[in-house]
Scaffold this motif. Structure first.
Motif, short mmCIF file in Angstrom:
data_model
loop_
_atom_site.label_atom_id
_atom_site.label_comp_id
_atom_site.label_asym_id
_atom_site.label_seq_id
_atom_site.Cartn_x
_atom_site.Cartn_y
_atom_site.Cartn_z
N MET A 19 0.97 10.49 10.76
CA MET A 19 0.24 9.21 10.86
C MET A 19 -0.61 8.97 9.63
N PHE A 23 0.60 5.69 7.59
CA PHE A 23 -0.10 4.45 7.93
C PHE A 23 -0.42 3.54 6.72
N LEU A 26 2.47 1.18 5.89
CA LEU A 26 2.99 0.20 6.83
C LEU A 26 2.51 -1.19 6.46
N GLN A 32 -1.13 -4.58 3.85
CA GLN A 32 -1.19 -3.25 4.46
C GLN A 32 -1.67 -3.36 5.90
N TRP A 34 -3.05 -1.11 7.79
CA TRP A 34 -4.26 -0.38 8.11
C TRP A 34 -5.02 -0.16 6.81
N CYS A 35 -5.97 -1.03 6.54
CA CYS A 35 -6.63 -0.92 5.24
C CYS A 35 -7.85 -1.82 5.20
N VAL A 46 -6.62 -3.84 10.85
CA VAL A 46 -5.91 -2.84 11.66
C VAL A 46 -4.76 -3.57 12.34
N PHE A 47 -3.58 -3.44 11.77
CA PHE A 47 -2.40 -4.18 12.20
C PHE A 47 -2.73 -5.67 12.29
N PHE A 146 -6.31 4.07 1.96
CA PHE A 146 -6.85 3.42 3.17
C PHE A 146 -7.92 2.38 2.79
#
Ligand code: SF4
Length: 230
Positions: A19, A23, A26, A32, A34-35, A46-47, A146
């Protein structure tokens, strides 16, 4: 060590680190998933969700729930977090794998350490530290990913162009995994971790623990299976 619990531990390492490394790559709606890549606008993605600074109240609530869950599971099953999910544990496991691949099992490693600096020793130690450095650098690169766009060329290790701060971020964030999981290992638990200091206060008679049982171990001495000491 082998057996069901060790297989579970390996599965936890693969799942959790999978993960972590996956992540940042993705994508969601062309960005992105998750960033917090939009730091000037103070947005954290977050998504499909977008969080603003005032939403950090939810994060505080989440952290309180996580802390309560940690206390609950510690009282119930002892060092569950330490054994399966703590970043120190999962990264140490990977650094140990690399050490075993390059230097062999514990007996071989002790022999190698005690022996003179031969060509084989230099090659084995060099391979271990090279693997550790590459893996730690990739970990730092992912961590920085991240907080900044991971596909930004300025973030690539060794990139000639780009933002120097990002590259130095990758290099400096490499040291916690390599230092803690590669060199210090359980010394972190013993001397540095605050959770290790207070977790014994949460144990009771029914907590699942790996511990010495005086009822089975005393009096000491040779004995037959299932029998009393001679
Ligand atoms: S004692 Fe602390 S650092 Fe060590 S495994 Fe447990 S939580 Fe992680």
């Amino acid at each position: 060590m082998s057996g069901r619990f060790n297989r579970l531990r390996v599965a936890a390492v693969v799942w959790l680190l999978g993960m972590f490394y996956l992540f940042p790559w993705l994508l969601w709606d062309g960005r992105q998933a998750w960033c917090c890549s939009d730091l000037p606008a103070r947005k954290f993605y977050v998504f499909g969700l977008v969080f603003w600074p005032q939403d950090f109240l939810f994060m505080a609530l989440l952290l309180i729930i996580a802390a309560m869950a940690l206390f609950f599971f510690t009282a119930l099953a002892g060092r569950l977090w330490c054994g399966y999910a703590c970043p120190q544990t999962v990264w140490t496991e990977v650094f140990l794998w690399m050490e075993r691949w390059t230097e062999g099992d514990r007996g071989k490693r002790m022999k190698l350490d005690a022996g003179p600096w031969t060509r084989e020793k230099v090659l084995r130690k060099g391979a271990k530290h090279a693997l550790w450095a590459v893996f730690a650098l990739w970990t730092g690169f992912t961590f920085v990913g991240f907080f900044t766009p991971i596909t930004d060329p300025g973030l690539a290790p060794g990139a000639v162009h780009g933002v120097a701060g990002k590259r130095s971020g990758c290099c400096s964030t490499r040291w916690p995994p390599q230092g803690n999981a590669g060199f210090l290992r359980e010394q972190v638990c013993k001397y540095m971790c605050p959770y290790a200091r207070f977790q014994s206060a949460m144990f009771d008679r029914n907590t699942l623990l790996i511990a010495y049982d005086p009822m089975r171990g005393e009096p000491r001495g040779p004995r037959k299976r299932g029998g009393q000491a001679a």
